[in-house]
Design a protein around this motif. Structure first.
Motif, PDB file in Angstrom:
ATOM      1  N   UNK A 136       0.876  -1.094   0.056  1.00  0.00           N
ATOM      2  CA  UNK A 136       0.209   0.053   0.036  1.00  0.00           C
ATOM      3  C   UNK A 136       0.913   1.144  -0.001  1.00  0.00           C
ATOM      4  N   UNK A 137       0.649   2.068  -0.691  1.00  0.00           N
ATOM      5  CA  UNK A 137       1.164   3.460  -0.979  1.00  0.00           C
ATOM      6  C   UNK A 137       0.777   4.424  -0.170  1.00  0.00           C
ATOM      7  N   UNK A 138       1.338   5.422   0.452  1.00  0.00           N
ATOM      8  CA  UNK A 138       0.957   6.523   1.121  1.00  0.00           C
ATOM      9  C   UNK A 138       0.877   7.381   0.069  1.00  0.00           C
ATOM     10  N   UNK A 139      -0.799   8.153  -0.194  1.00  0.00           N
ATOM     11  CA  UNK A 139      -0.857   8.936  -1.252  1.00  0.00           C
ATOM     12  C   UNK A 139      -1.146  10.228  -0.724  1.00  0.00           C
ATOM     13  N   UNK A 140      -0.547  11.256  -1.397  1.00  0.00           N
ATOM     14  CA  UNK A 140      -0.836  12.639  -1.108  1.00  0.00           C
ATOM     15  C   UNK A 140      -1.518  13.097  -2.351  1.00  0.00           C
ATOM     16  N   UNK A 141      -3.021  13.577  -1.990  1.00  0.00           N
ATOM     17  CA  UNK A 141      -3.921  14.082  -2.899  1.00  0.00           C
ATOM     18  C   UNK A 141      -3.711  15.690  -2.884  1.00  0.00           C
ATOM     19  N   UNK A 142      -2.773  16.168  -4.059  1.00  0.00           N
ATOM     20  CA  UNK A 142      -2.484  17.397  -4.396  1.00  0.00           C
ATOM     21  C   UNK A 142      -3.458  18.324  -5.237  1.00  0.00           C
ATOM     22  N   UNK A 143      -3.242  19.599  -5.267  1.00  0.00           N
ATOM     23  CA  UNK A 143      -3.981  20.457  -6.439  1.00  0.00           C
ATOM     24  C   UNK A 143      -4.210  21.561  -5.583  1.00  0.00           C
TER      25      UNK A 143
END
Length: 170
Positions: free
Chosen positions: A4-11
């Motif tokens: 499992x990745x650690x995902x940073x939701x950016x924008x």
């Protein structure tokens, strides 16, 4: 994904990080953390007054998000964080080298309309120009995917989860 990745939701503000992040986390079976919750009160007061944050303001916020991502290494998670500049993403990667970025992108008019429609958020639409001016899209050497924010939240989250499932392990 094998691990499992650690995902940073950016924008930029208004792309739906707070809406899409939990949906992606649910689709991937990992916990979600709201990036705005990591801001110190002074940052929220500054943004609420219509003043953009500077790099000094963002430092402690990025460090707190990086610490959360580091703690989730190997177990996965999703956290929202504008991460507009490459230097901010580098700072997050320094704390948690395995992070993967999900860059929510979209048409400025659509994003502004969505910002104007949301209720109870401290980020005014007046700061959208500063967000776009600051944005440095993901570089070719950065682990991540860009997903357009047109469509329903469920459609966007499904596209994002599908794209993230094929991101190779670090």
């Amino acid at each position: 994904m094998s691990t499992p990745h650690v995902i940073v939701v950016m924008g930029v503000a208004g792309t739906g990080k707070t809406t899409i992040g939990p949906l992606v986390a649910e689709a991937l079976g990992v916990p979600y953390a709201e990036g705005d919750d990591f801001h110190p009160p002074a940052n929220i007061a500054k943004m609420s007054a219509g003043t953009p944050l500077d790099d000094a303001d963002r430092g402690p916020w990025l460090d707190a998000i990086g610490a959360w991502a580091h703690e989730r290494a190997g177990r996965g998670g999703v956290v929202s964080c504008s991460a507009l500049k490459r230097g901010y993403r580098d700072r997050l990667r320094a704390a948690a080298p395995e992070v993967v970025f999900l860059h929510l992108t979209g048409d400025r008019a659509l994003i502004e309309r969505r910002m104007a429609e949301r209720k109870g958020h401290f980020m005014p639409t007046a700061l959208l120009d500063s967000q776009f001016a600051t944005l440095e899209p993901l570089g070719a050497d950065e682990r991540g995917v860009a997903v357009d924010v047109s469509g329903t939240p469920e459609e966007i989250a499904a596209r994002a989860a599908d794209a993230l499932r094929v991101v190779p392990a670090a």
